[in-house]
Write a protein that holds these residues in place. Structure first.
Motif: not given
Length: 339
Positions: A166, A170, A189-190, A193, A261, A268-269, A271
């Protein structure tokens, strides 16, 4: 182990309809996370729906030049897929840095996205945990929190997202495709999560009746200057203390486009678009990378045992960006010390 019923779905619409019947119904594919949670009594579903027979196992080229990853394609098949290795090596290397070969052979792409965040106390049902029992308190904040978050935390939770895959997704600005009773939708994707805020029991923005069907990768080319750096306590089968996915597009020594990221630092991942903007138009030098690293962690907060992660994250960012700029994507590293 608690008793539960088991059924098998062969169509996406059937799976969605059966899942929406109760919030105690869970999908199961590889089961590499869910079964652990069930064994520890963290998850206690009354029904499991086996989705392994859904037609979601392909990896296909998209008309715009991107690539679509089926949600039920295994992590291993994704990492070793010819087009993923050639066009998205950052993703391939991130996947291969995670878990073990046995787990990657079972784990699916959709399941990887849906892993529950990691915390010693979340898995220990004898301790208070706002993720398991909202309002009961967070044992980690005043407890042993070495592996836990330093960015985007709240007074309710400091757990971290465990996925390597992930973090790369990200950085690549992937899109998640989902299907529910209301039809299909896409989620950047941002936005997939969540940070914990006051509701840490929710790890993502998926609706209760929705299923992940695919992950779309954009066509942008980061296949030359990239790095996935994972710092951990041992060199295999360990979660990241800090991981960094870095990808650059260079014109000589000038950065034209940048992606960055982090994993192991947040719910969450992580970024930071502002940090990416700082890289654009700048020389690919250590001074540039140090300024950006400082920007990424400027709001970080340590909780005692994990305070070392702030400096570790800065150093990891600089190292990953240097490796990306040099076209030398070293992925494996482990932390020998025990802060």
């Amino acid at each position: 182990m608690n008793s539960f019923t088991y059924t098998r779905a062969t169509a996406v619409d059937t799976a969605v309809r059966e899942k929406s019947a109760s919030d105690q119904v869970k999908f199961i594919a590889g089961g590499t996370n869910l079964l652990d949670l069930m064994k520890e009594n963290v998850e206690r579903p009354t029904r499991l729906i086996d989705i392994n027979h859904l037609p979601l196992t392909k990896i296909d080229a998209l008309p715009d030049g991107g690539l679509r990853l089926g949600a039920l394609t295994t992590n291993a098949d994704t990492a070793w897929h010819e087009e993923v290795e050639r066009r998205y090596p950052l993703l391939s290397q991130a996947i291969l840095a995670g878990a073990s070969p046995q787990l990657r052979n079972m784990a699916t792409n959709g399941g990887n996205l849906l892993q529950r965040t990691r915390c010693y106390y979340f898995y220990d049902v004898a301790t208070p945990c706002n993720k398991r029992e909202p309002g009961s308190g967070c044992s980690a904040i005043g407890g042993y929190n070495r592996i836990l978050g330093i960015l985007g935390t709240s007074e309710s939770c400091i757990a971290t997202h465990p996925s390597d895959m992930c973090v790369a997704l990200a950085a690549l600005a992937a899109t998640v495709r989902v299907t529910g009773k209301s039809g299909e939708r896409t989620i950047p994707f941002a936005d997939f999560h969540r940070l914990p805020g006051d509701t840490p029991q929710f790890d993502n923005t998926l609706q209760p009746d929705e299923i992940v069907t695919a992950i779309d990768l954009p066509a942008e080319d980061f296949s030359k200057n990239f790095s996935y750096l994972k710092l951990r306590d041992r060199s295999s089968y360990a979660f990241a203390l800090v991981s960094v996915a870095a990808a650059l597009q260079l014109d000589g020594n000038t950065i034209k486009e940048a992606r960055l990221a982090l994993g192991g630092v947040a719910h969450k991942p992580w970024r930071d678009p502002a940090a990416e903007e700082m890289l654009k138009g700048q020389p690919a030098t250590e001074d540039t990378f140090r300024r950006v690293a400082a920007k990424v962690v400027e709001g970080a907060r340590g909780y005692g045992h994990n305070t070392f992660k702030i400096e570790l994250a800065k150093r990891a960012i600089v190292r990953a960006l240097k490796q990306a700029a040099e076209g030398m994507p070293v992925t494996e590293a482990f932390q020998n010390s025990n802060p």
